[in-house]
Scaffold this motif. Structure first.
Motif, PDB file in Angstrom:
ATOM      1  N   LEU A  72      11.233  22.156 -47.422  1.00  0.00           N
ATOM      2  CA  LEU A  72      12.451  22.749 -46.890  1.00  0.00           C
ATOM      3  C   LEU A  72      12.649  22.498 -45.397  1.00  0.00           C
ATOM      4  O   LEU A  72      13.746  22.693 -44.882  1.00  0.00           O
ATOM      5  N   TYR A  73      11.589  22.072 -44.714  1.00  0.00           N
ATOM      6  CA  TYR A  73      11.692  21.863 -43.272  1.00  0.00           C
ATOM      7  C   TYR A  73      12.543  20.643 -42.941  1.00  0.00           C
ATOM      8  O   TYR A  73      12.537  19.640 -43.661  1.00  0.00           O
ATOM      9  N   THR A  74      13.236  20.716 -41.814  1.00  0.00           N
ATOM     10  CA  THR A  74      13.825  19.510 -41.246  1.00  0.00           C
ATOM     11  C   THR A  74      12.680  18.698 -40.633  1.00  0.00           C
ATOM     12  O   THR A  74      11.577  19.229 -40.423  1.00  0.00           O
ATOM     13  N   PRO A  75      12.892  17.410 -40.325  1.00  0.00           N
ATOM     14  CA  PRO A  75      11.831  16.629 -39.683  1.00  0.00           C
ATOM     15  C   PRO A  75      11.314  17.287 -38.400  1.00  0.00           C
ATOM     16  O   PRO A  75      10.113  17.241 -38.122  1.00  0.00           O
ATOM     17  N   GLU A  76      12.214  17.888 -37.635  1.00  0.00           N
ATOM     18  CA  GLU A  76      11.787  18.542 -36.396  1.00  0.00           C
ATOM     19  C   GLU A  76      10.923  19.764 -36.696  1.00  0.00           C
ATOM     20  O   GLU A  76       9.864  19.967 -36.079  1.00  0.00           O
ATOM     21  N   GLN A  77      11.326  20.575 -37.655  1.00  0.00           N
ATOM     22  CA  GLN A  77      10.548  21.758 -38.011  1.00  0.00           C
ATOM     23  C   GLN A  77       9.185  21.392 -38.570  1.00  0.00           C
ATOM     24  O   GLN A  77       8.198  22.092 -38.334  1.00  0.00           O
ATOM     25  N   ALA A  78       9.110  20.277 -39.282  1.00  0.00           N
ATOM     26  CA  ALA A  78       7.839  19.833 -39.875  1.00  0.00           C
ATOM     27  C   ALA A  78       6.809  19.474 -38.822  1.00  0.00           C
ATOM     28  O   ALA A  78       5.605  19.407 -39.130  1.00  0.00           O
ATOM     29  N   ARG A  79       7.225  19.276 -37.587  1.00  0.00           N
ATOM     30  CA  ARG A  79       6.301  18.949 -36.516  1.00  0.00           C
ATOM     31  C   ARG A  79       5.346  20.099 -36.191  1.00  0.00           C
ATOM     32  O   ARG A  79       4.341  19.902 -35.495  1.00  0.00           O
ATOM     33  N   ARG A  80       5.632  21.281 -36.701  1.00  0.00           N
ATOM     34  CA  ARG A  80       4.733  22.413 -36.489  1.00  0.00           C
ATOM     35  C   ARG A  80       3.352  22.139 -37.086  1.00  0.00           C
ATOM     36  O   ARG A  80       2.369  22.793 -36.724  1.00  0.00           O
ATOM     37  N   HIS A  81       3.266  21.155 -37.984  1.00  0.00           N
ATOM     38  CA  HIS A  81       1.988  20.822 -38.611  1.00  0.00           C
ATOM     39  C   HIS A  81       1.225  19.730 -37.869  1.00  0.00           C
ATOM     40  O   HIS A  81       0.231  19.210 -38.386  1.00  0.00           O
ATOM     41  N   GLU A  82       1.654  19.393 -36.662  1.00  0.00           N
ATOM     42  CA  GLU A  82       0.924  18.420 -35.852  1.00  0.00           C
ATOM     43  C   GLU A  82      -0.314  19.039 -35.215  1.00  0.00           C
ATOM     44  O   GLU A  82      -1.129  18.316 -34.619  1.00  0.00           O
ATOM     45  N   VAL A  83      -0.458  20.336 -35.318  1.00  0.00           N
ATOM     46  CA  VAL A  83      -1.648  21.035 -34.831  1.00  0.00           C
ATOM     47  C   VAL A  83      -2.168  21.934 -35.946  1.00  0.00           C
ATOM     48  O   VAL A  83      -1.469  22.198 -36.922  1.00  0.00           O
ATOM     49  N   ARG A  84      -3.406  22.416 -35.795  1.00  0.00           N
ATOM     50  CA  ARG A  84      -3.944  23.353 -36.778  1.00  0.00           C
ATOM     51  C   ARG A  84      -3.141  24.655 -36.745  1.00  0.00           C
ATOM     52  O   ARG A  84      -2.723  25.102 -35.685  1.00  0.00           O
ATOM     53  N   PRO A  85      -2.948  25.279 -37.894  1.00  0.00           N
ATOM     54  CA  PRO A  85      -2.302  26.597 -37.905  1.00  0.00           C
ATOM     55  C   PRO A  85      -3.210  27.618 -37.239  1.00  0.00           C
ATOM     56  O   PRO A  85      -4.435  27.422 -37.153  1.00  0.00           O
ATOM     57  N   GLY A  86      -2.615  28.713 -36.771  1.00  0.00           N
ATOM     58  CA  GLY A  86      -3.387  29.688 -36.023  1.00  0.00           C
ATOM     59  C   GLY A  86      -3.434  31.063 -36.648  1.00  0.00           C
ATOM     60  O   GLY A  86      -2.569  31.440 -37.441  1.00  0.00           O
ATOM     61  N   VAL A  87      -4.456  31.819 -36.270  1.00  0.00           N
ATOM     62  CA  VAL A  87      -4.543  33.222 -36.650  1.00  0.00           C
ATOM     63  C   VAL A  87      -3.415  33.988 -35.968  1.00  0.00           C
ATOM     64  O   VAL A  87      -2.802  34.882 -36.544  1.00  0.00           O
ATOM     65  N   THR A  88      -3.131  33.610 -34.728  1.00  0.00           N
ATOM     66  CA  THR A  88      -1.979  34.134 -34.005  1.00  0.00           C
ATOM     67  C   THR A  88      -1.259  32.958 -33.371  1.00  0.00           C
ATOM     68  O   THR A  88      -1.787  31.847 -33.345  1.00  0.00           O
ATOM     69  N   GLY A  89      -0.047  33.199 -32.891  1.00  0.00           N
ATOM     70  CA  GLY A  89       0.720  32.095 -32.322  1.00  0.00           C
ATOM     71  C   GLY A  89       1.826  32.586 -31.420  1.00  0.00           C
ATOM     72  O   GLY A  89       2.068  33.804 -31.296  1.00  0.00           O
ATOM     73  N   LEU A  90       2.513  31.650 -30.815  1.00  0.00           N
ATOM     74  CA  LEU A  90       3.572  31.996 -29.877  1.00  0.00           C
ATOM     75  C   LEU A  90       4.708  32.759 -30.556  1.00  0.00           C
ATOM     76  O   LEU A  90       5.265  33.697 -29.989  1.00  0.00           O
ATOM     77  N   ALA A  91       5.055  32.374 -31.777  1.00  0.00           N
ATOM     78  CA  ALA A  91       6.122  33.091 -32.493  1.00  0.00           C
ATOM     79  C   ALA A  91       5.715  34.534 -32.765  1.00  0.00           C
ATOM     80  O   ALA A  91       6.553  35.442 -32.735  1.00  0.00           O
ATOM     81  N   GLN A  92       4.417  34.762 -33.019  1.00  0.00           N
ATOM     82  CA  GLN A  92       3.953  36.114 -33.315  1.00  0.00           C
ATOM     83  C   GLN A  92       4.061  37.014 -32.086  1.00  0.00           C
ATOM     84  O   GLN A  92       4.354  38.195 -32.205  1.00  0.00           O
ATOM     85  N   VAL A  93       3.815  36.475 -30.897  1.00  0.00           N
ATOM     86  CA  VAL A  93       3.906  37.307 -29.700  1.00  0.00           C
ATOM     87  C   VAL A  93       5.323  37.302 -29.130  1.00  0.00           C
ATOM     88  O   VAL A  93       5.585  37.916 -28.100  1.00  0.00           O
TER      89      VAL A  93
END
Length: 214
Positions: A125-146
């Protein structure tokens, strides 16, 4: 002088290993007590396991404490809101349900800081730009969470994740970690309005013939 993304990721990985190993040992009494409470309140298994997309979208098995009852149509336990218990809400409010994810960090599936691992079917469902979130490991916490946790809408949340990918640094990670502690103490942003956690992501509006990322 700022570090390159590759060096930043390597140093962060070393921090992840030390912190996750230390956390699992230091918090072992809390883990055991929480496991016992979950077993008594929700039954077994005490752990929730689910495939989630990791680095470059490769799947891994996320491990958390259970916060919901099993699906049972006869008892009306179908939706997340139906299945989420008072115990589950308490575990989520305190983030105690997240403690087993330190094992994912130790294994290298996740980092302490990064975009949260979402659901596998979101990849389509992601756009190509949104899919870039997977260029790094996922986190226990993140910028969106704070930046609002589950009260941030999907468009903004995914945009924040991509911004993080492009601007990640050890200083930013430290700031996110400090803000996470404050948010946990305040117990803010746990759920979106009218939701048990957050509404399902159904994709972004496409413009100029843009197609999903996968």
């Amino acid at each position: 002088m700022s570090l390159s993304p590759r060096v930043t990721d390597a140093v962060q990985r070393a921090i992840d290993v030390v912190a996750a190993a230390t956390g699992l040992v230091a918090l072992s009494p809390v883990l055991l007590v929480t496991a016992g409470v979950v077993a008594a309140g929700l039954g077994r298994p005490v752990l929730f396991r689910q495939p989630r997309p990791g680095l470059h979208g490769r799947p891994f098995t996320l491990v958390k404490f259970r916060t919901m009852r099993d699906v049972d149509e006869r008892r009306g336990l179908v939706t997340d809101a139906d299945r989420l218990t008072r115990l589950g809400r308490a575990l989520r409010a305190t983030s105690l349900d997240e403690l087993p994810t330190l094992w994912n960090v130790l294994r290298g599936d996740m980092s302490l800081v990064g975009p949260r691992p979402l659901l596998m079917h979101y990849l389509d469902l992601y756009t190509p730009e949104q899919a870039r979130r997977h260029e790094v490991r996922p986190g226990v916490t993140g910028l969106a969470q704070v930046s609002g946790r589950n009260t941030v809408d999907w468009e903004q949340r995914l945009a924040i994740d991509v911004w993080y990918v492009d601007h990640r640094s050890l200083a930013l990670n430290a700031w996110i970690g400090a803000q996470t502690v404050l948010i946990l103490l305040r117990r803010t942003g746990i759920t979106a309005p009218g939701e048990s956690t957050m509404p399902q992501f159904t994709g972004s509006p496409r413009t100029d013939g843009e197609e999903p990322g996968r």
